[in-house]
Design a protein around this motif. Structure first.
Motif, PDB file in Angstrom:
ATOM      1  N   ARG A 140      22.147  -6.224  41.233  1.00 51.20           N
ATOM      2  CA  ARG A 140      20.953  -5.139  41.641  1.00 51.20           C
ATOM      3  C   ARG A 140      21.160  -4.086  41.600  1.00 51.20           C
ATOM      4  O   ARG A 140      22.163  -3.558  41.780  1.00 51.20           O
ATOM      5  CB  ARG A 140      20.231  -6.024  43.039  1.00 51.20           C
ATOM      6  N   GLU A 141      19.930  -3.529  41.115  1.00 49.74           N
ATOM      7  CA  GLU A 141      20.282  -1.850  41.236  1.00 49.74           C
ATOM      8  C   GLU A 141      20.374  -1.003  42.182  1.00 49.74           C
ATOM      9  O   GLU A 141      19.777  -1.547  43.138  1.00 49.74           O
ATOM     10  CB  GLU A 141      19.541  -1.257  40.459  1.00 49.74           C
ATOM     11  N   GLY A 142      21.096  -0.896  42.002  1.00 47.91           N
ATOM     12  CA  GLY A 142      21.024   0.274  43.632  1.00 47.91           C
ATOM     13  C   GLY A 142      21.968  -0.033  44.915  1.00 47.91           C
ATOM     14  O   GLY A 142      22.038   0.430  45.707  1.00 47.91           O
ATOM     15  N   TRP A 143      23.130  -0.931  45.084  1.00 49.70           N
ATOM     16  CA  TRP A 143      23.362  -1.740  45.380  1.00 49.70           C
ATOM     17  C   TRP A 143      24.795  -0.921  45.882  1.00 49.70           C
ATOM     18  O   TRP A 143      24.896   0.472  45.522  1.00 49.70           O
ATOM     19  CB  TRP A 143      23.903  -3.077  45.120  1.00 49.70           C
ATOM     20  N   GLU A 144      24.962  -0.623  47.151  1.00 53.48           N
ATOM     21  CA  GLU A 144      26.074  -0.083  47.487  1.00 53.48           C
ATOM     22  C   GLU A 144      27.237  -1.142  48.099  1.00 53.48           C
ATOM     23  O   GLU A 144      27.059  -2.296  48.833  1.00 53.48           O
ATOM     24  CB  GLU A 144      25.806   1.219  49.321  1.00 53.48           C
ATOM     25  N   PRO A 145      28.369  -0.573  49.000  1.00 54.60           N
ATOM     26  CA  PRO A 145      29.536  -1.753  49.435  1.00 54.60           C
ATOM     27  C   PRO A 145      28.992  -1.247  50.523  1.00 54.60           C
ATOM     28  O   PRO A 145      28.381  -0.921  51.584  1.00 54.60           O
ATOM     29  CB  PRO A 145      30.897  -0.841  48.383  1.00 54.60           C
ATOM     30  N   ARG A 146      29.094  -2.739  51.174  1.00 56.13           N
ATOM     31  CA  ARG A 146      29.144  -3.125  52.582  1.00 56.13           C
ATOM     32  C   ARG A 146      30.271  -2.662  53.047  1.00 56.13           C
ATOM     33  O   ARG A 146      31.151  -2.400  52.659  1.00 56.13           O
ATOM     34  CB  ARG A 146      29.181  -4.461  52.559  1.00 56.13           C
ATOM     35  N   ALA A 147      30.404  -1.976  54.056  1.00 58.29           N
ATOM     36  CA  ALA A 147      30.659  -1.623  55.088  1.00 58.29           C
ATOM     37  C   ALA A 147      31.615  -3.062  55.875  1.00 58.29           C
ATOM     38  O   ALA A 147      30.747  -3.428  56.946  1.00 58.29           O
ATOM     39  CB  ALA A 147      30.518  -0.913  56.013  1.00 58.29           C
ATOM     40  N   LEU A 148      32.918  -3.935  56.054  1.00 58.07           N
ATOM     41  CA  LEU A 148      33.185  -4.827  56.665  1.00 58.07           C
ATOM     42  C   LEU A 148      33.694  -4.914  57.556  1.00 58.07           C
ATOM     43  O   LEU A 148      34.458  -3.928  57.428  1.00 58.07           O
ATOM     44  CB  LEU A 148      33.660  -5.982  55.323  1.00 58.07           C
ATOM     45  N   PRO A 149      33.631  -5.933  58.269  1.00 61.13           N
ATOM     46  CA  PRO A 149      34.400  -6.038  59.768  1.00 61.13           C
ATOM     47  C   PRO A 149      36.000  -5.694  59.154  1.00 61.13           C
ATOM     48  O   PRO A 149      36.026  -6.307  57.764  1.00 61.13           O
ATOM     49  CB  PRO A 149      34.097  -6.950  60.516  1.00 61.13           C
ATOM     50  N   THR A 150      36.762  -5.053  60.267  1.00 60.40           N
ATOM     51  CA  THR A 150      38.628  -5.443  60.036  1.00 60.40           C
ATOM     52  C   THR A 150      38.486  -6.342  59.806  1.00 60.40           C
ATOM     53  O   THR A 150      39.575  -6.949  59.187  1.00 60.40           O
ATOM     54  CB  THR A 150      38.753  -4.552  60.696  1.00 60.40           C
ATOM     55  N   ALA A 151      38.592  -8.000  60.382  1.00 58.94           N
ATOM     56  CA  ALA A 151      38.571  -8.675  60.082  1.00 58.94           C
ATOM     57  C   ALA A 151      38.734  -9.744  59.249  1.00 58.94           C
ATOM     58  O   ALA A 151      39.515  -9.979  58.786  1.00 58.94           O
ATOM     59  CB  ALA A 151      38.211  -9.514  61.683  1.00 58.94           C
ATOM     60  N   LEU A 152      37.630  -9.482  58.606  1.00 61.53           N
ATOM     61  CA  LEU A 152      37.074  -9.736  57.398  1.00 61.53           C
ATOM     62  C   LEU A 152      37.823  -9.435  56.083  1.00 61.53           C
ATOM     63  O   LEU A 152      38.926 -10.031  55.782  1.00 61.53           O
ATOM     64  CB  LEU A 152      35.614  -9.674  57.011  1.00 61.53           C
ATOM     65  N   GLU A 153      38.034  -8.178  56.403  1.00 58.54           N
ATOM     66  CA  GLU A 153      39.251  -7.322  55.653  1.00 58.54           C
ATOM     67  C   GLU A 153      40.344  -7.555  55.163  1.00 58.54           C
ATOM     68  O   GLU A 153      40.868  -8.146  54.872  1.00 58.54           O
ATOM     69  CB  GLU A 153      39.421  -6.145  55.293  1.00 58.54           C
ATOM     70  N   GLU A 154      40.790  -8.225  56.415  1.00 59.82           N
ATOM     71  CA  GLU A 154      42.204  -8.629  57.492  1.00 59.82           C
ATOM     72  C   GLU A 154      42.605 -10.686  56.383  1.00 59.82           C
ATOM     73  O   GLU A 154      43.227 -10.538  55.396  1.00 59.82           O
ATOM     74  CB  GLU A 154      42.060  -8.625  58.263  1.00 59.82           C
ATOM     75  N   GLN A 155      41.579 -11.186  56.328  1.00 59.24           N
ATOM     76  CA  GLN A 155      41.467 -12.487  55.968  1.00 59.24           C
ATOM     77  C   GLN A 155      41.205 -12.559  54.150  1.00 59.24           C
ATOM     78  O   GLN A 155      41.802 -12.777  53.686  1.00 59.24           O
ATOM     79  CB  GLN A 155      40.232 -12.892  56.692  1.00 59.24           C
ATOM     80  N   LEU A 156      40.565 -11.302  53.941  1.00 62.30           N
ATOM     81  CA  LEU A 156      40.700 -11.647  52.410  1.00 62.30           C
ATOM     82  C   LEU A 156      42.331 -10.844  52.081  1.00 62.30           C
ATOM     83  O   LEU A 156      42.025 -11.153  50.948  1.00 62.30           O
ATOM     84  CB  LEU A 156      39.486 -10.647  51.640  1.00 62.30           C
ATOM     85  N   TRP A 157      42.378 -10.206  53.099  1.00 60.36           N
ATOM     86  CA  TRP A 157      43.738  -9.798  52.526  1.00 60.36           C
ATOM     87  C   TRP A 157      44.684 -10.528  52.223  1.00 60.36           C
ATOM     88  O   TRP A 157      45.603 -11.139  51.237  1.00 60.36           O
ATOM     89  CB  TRP A 157      44.390  -8.375  53.139  1.00 60.36           C
TER      90      TRP A 157
END
Length: 212
Positions: free
Chosen positions: A118-135
């Motif tokens: 969608r137009e105008g999207w911005e990255p979400r500010a994700l919780p650190t714990a979710l970033e860690e799970q993705l890592w």
């Protein structure tokens, strides 16, 4: 929130995003609308006879037939709510540990497939714990990237590294784990990453196409 089931969190967020977008919105899944994506999500959990074709090209025809039948068999809102309600009790995905392992990356990526189309999207500010799970789950990227003739190392903002392919010219892909995940899953044009290393290797990745 270190023990949060992020697959469940992203399931509900993805469901909200689908409803907000409506059934005919584009996604980053090539050729699929939000209605197509919703049907894929439902058959993945409710039609085990169709799921092998998601990964096995020989069986893809049956999977696509079931997906289209599912898409056209009920209103879009009902389809999304079936996905939101979770898997049936007999499904392995009903086990929290399996859900987390199999679906955290899956639902995060599909959520961004809806958002970033969608137009105008911005990255979400994700919780650190979710970033860690993705890592932690980025190691699975080697299956998508293994045929590329370069050696790829992921680098997160804190300087941690993961080498996901071996051999060939060297390239380092820098970004938050969420952005590296999208890049690894083939959403290159929407992922906010930077590459450093040998120019020829960077060119291979810029020109290459892969998809999961």
């Amino acid at each position: 929130m270190g023990n949060e089931n992020w697959a469940r969190v992203e399931r509900h967020a993805l469901s909200d995003a689908l409803i907000d977008a409506g059934p005919d919105a584009p996604t980053l899944c090539q050729g699929w609308t939000t209605g197509d994506l919703a049907a894929h999500l439902v058959i993945r959990e409710h039609r085990p006879d169709a799921t092998p074709g998601i990964m096995i090209p020989l069986l893809a025809g049956h999977t696509e037939k079931v997906r289209l039948q599912t898409r056209d068999s009920m209103p879009f809102a009902e389809l999304v709510e079936r996905f939101r309600a979770g898997p049936p009790g007999w499904s392995p995905f009903a086990l929290s540990v399996v859900d987390a392992a199999a679906n955290t990356t899956e639902y995060f990526v599909h959520h961004e497939d809806v958002r970033r189309a969608r137009e105008g999207w911005e990255p979400r500010a994700l919780p650190t714990a979710l970033e860690e799970q993705l890592w932690r789950r980025l190691k699975t990227a080697r299956f998508a990237l293994r045929r590329l003739p370069v050696e790829i190392t992921f680098v997160d903002p804190g300087g941690r590294t993961q080498r996901v392919t071996k051999g060939g010219r060297l390239v380092r892909v820098h970004g938050r784990p969420s952005e590296l995940t999208l890049w690894a899953m083939g959403r290159k044009d929407a992922a906010q990453v930077e590459m450093t290393g040998e120019a020829e290797a960077i060119n291979v990745l810029n020109q290459g196409r892969w998809r999961v």
